[in-house]
Design an enzyme around this catalytic site. Structure first.
Site, PDB file in Angstrom:
ATOM      1  CG  ASN A  13     -61.511 -28.179  19.012  1.00  0.00           C
ATOM      2  OD1 ASN A  13     -62.106 -28.647  18.041  1.00  0.00           O
ATOM      3  ND2 ASN A  13     -60.819 -27.047  18.956  1.00  0.00           N
ATOM      4  CE  LYS A  15     -56.965 -27.976  18.171  1.00  0.00           C
ATOM      5  NZ  LYS A  15     -56.086 -26.861  18.381  1.00  0.00           N
ATOM      6  CG  HIS A  98     -60.855 -22.422  18.580  1.00  0.00           C
ATOM      7  ND1 HIS A  98     -59.627 -22.347  17.971  1.00  0.00           N
ATOM      8  CD2 HIS A  98     -60.734 -23.361  19.563  1.00  0.00           C
ATOM      9  CE1 HIS A  98     -58.804 -23.209  18.555  1.00  0.00           C
ATOM     10  NE2 HIS A  98     -59.450 -23.839  19.525  1.00  0.00           N
ATOM     11  CD  GLU A 100     -56.755 -24.164  16.169  1.00  0.00           C
ATOM     12  OE1 GLU A 100     -57.721 -24.869  15.847  1.00  0.00           O
ATOM     13  OE2 GLU A 100     -55.828 -24.573  16.904  1.00  0.00           O
ATOM     14  CD  GLU A 170     -59.250 -22.899  23.816  1.00  0.00           C
ATOM     15  OE1 GLU A 170     -59.112 -24.072  24.180  1.00  0.00           O
ATOM     16  OE2 GLU A 170     -59.301 -22.560  22.616  1.00  0.00           O
ATOM     17  N   GLY A 176     -52.240 -25.325  21.098  1.00  0.00           N
ATOM     18  CA  GLY A 176     -51.464 -26.126  20.160  1.00  0.00           C
ATOM     19  C   GLY A 176     -49.963 -25.911  20.229  1.00  0.00           C
ATOM     20  CB  SER A 216     -50.561 -26.908  25.667  1.00  0.00           C
ATOM     21  OG  SER A 216     -50.300 -26.360  24.391  1.00  0.00           O
TER      22      SER A 216
HETATM   23  C1  PEP Z   1     -58.083 -26.085  21.375  1.00  0.00           C
HETATM   24  O1  PEP Z   1     -58.122 -26.521  20.226  1.00  0.00           O
HETATM   25  O2  PEP Z   1     -59.020 -25.427  21.810  1.00  0.00           O
HETATM   26  C2  PEP Z   1     -56.896 -26.371  22.192  1.00  0.00           C
HETATM   27  C3  PEP Z   1     -56.864 -25.929  23.419  1.00  0.00           C
HETATM   28  O3  PEP Z   1     -55.915 -27.088  21.588  1.00  0.00           O
HETATM   29  P1  PEP Z   1     -54.657 -27.779  22.338  1.00  0.00           P
HETATM   30  O4  PEP Z   1     -55.211 -28.523  23.516  1.00  0.00           O
HETATM   31  O5  PEP Z   1     -54.083 -28.686  21.309  1.00  0.00           O
HETATM   32  O6  PEP Z   1     -53.745 -26.681  22.754  1.00  0.00           O
END
Ligand code: PEP
Length: 253
Positions: A13, A15, A98, A100, A170, A176, A216
């Site tokens: 992803n 972003k 997601h 975010e 997630e 993040g 992460s």
């Molecule tokens: C994500 O954007 O779905 C995500 C898991 O980000 P990160 O790996 O940076 O935590």
């Protein structure tokens, strides 16, 4: 490949990063470094990069995804992109729900559910995100949160349509943050997800739905999480923007 014979899946992803020229360069670096042929790689890139990257991907095994779509296929929705438009340019996956998008754009389980149904009907495979907040984990209501989300997000999705659906667990607090989930906690949540899917669709259909972990992930912590039977792969954010790190994650599958 997993013991079950299921293909592993790694989603990147990106972003809101990489303009088209940078996206093309990152794509090429990743494409040329892939050594694992037992893993499906899906790169979810910003809307403006989709055409560039979908064209580059046409000669490769890499799949391309968007990071969102609208819940209608056309109409007066200024600024939106529909699943049909994505499908038309060779995009075959889309991340939906997601954290975010929920946090910054007010997306809910209800709007995400509409998107999930239209995405499937329009020929896309949605990567449907579920996950608890830190407060919910601390209050001990993670299991309820996840099973309610699954029910709401998949409301109206039929059993045969599960073949075109991926669940990404997630935890909101892990996305993040640099804080990855503990092995035992992930084992537990996967069981909750399978049980929720089983109660809706039966055991066999539930077992065939790929479950990814996201939050992460890096090349250090991923191998251990990937050893969990119920985990079919990962959704990688920050670490997918650095080809060398992303390739280490993909190539360890
Ligand atoms: C994500 O954007 O779905 C995500 C898991 O980000 P990160 O790996 O940076 O935590």
């Amino acid at each position: 490949m997993k013991k079950s014979g299921k293909m592993r899946i790694i989603v990147g992803n990106w972003k809101m990063n990489k303009a088209p020229a940078e996206a093309a360069a990152l794509f090429s670096e990743i494409a040329s470094g892939l050594t694992s042929d037992c893993c499906r790689v899906i790169l979810c890139v910003p809307f403006v990069d989709l055409l560039t990257v979908a064209n580059l991907a046409a000669d490769t095994e890499i799949c391309i995804g968007a990071q969102n779509c609208h819940f209608d296929n056309e109409g007066a929705y200024t600024g939106e992109i529909s699943p049909a438009m994505l499908n038309n340019i060779g995009v075959n996956h889309v991340i939906l729900g997601h954290s975010e998008r929920r946090k910054y754009f007010g997306e809910t389980d209800e709007t995400t559910n509409k998107k999930v149904k239209l995405a499937i009907a329009s020929g896309l495979t949605p990567i449907v995100c579920v996950g608890e907040t830190l407060l919910e984990r601390e209050l001990g209501v993670t299991d309820e949160k996840i099973s309610i989300q699954i029910k709401k997000l998949l409301n109206g999705v039929l059993t045969p349509q599960l073949e075109n659906l991926i669940i990404a667990y997630e935890p909101v607090w892990a996305v993040g943050s640099g804080r990855c989930i503990e092995h035992a906690d992930l084992v537990h949540v996967c069981k909750v997800i399978r049980a929720s899917l089983s109660s809706l669709y039966g055991v066999e259909a539930a077992n065939n739905v790929p479950i990814l972990y996201g939050g992460s992930i890096n090349s250090q912590n991923f191998t251990d999480l990937l050893s969990i039977d119920d985990i079919d792969g990962g959704l990688v954010g920050g670490a997918s923007l650095v080809a060398e790190e992303f390739l280490k994650i993909v190539n360890c599958t």
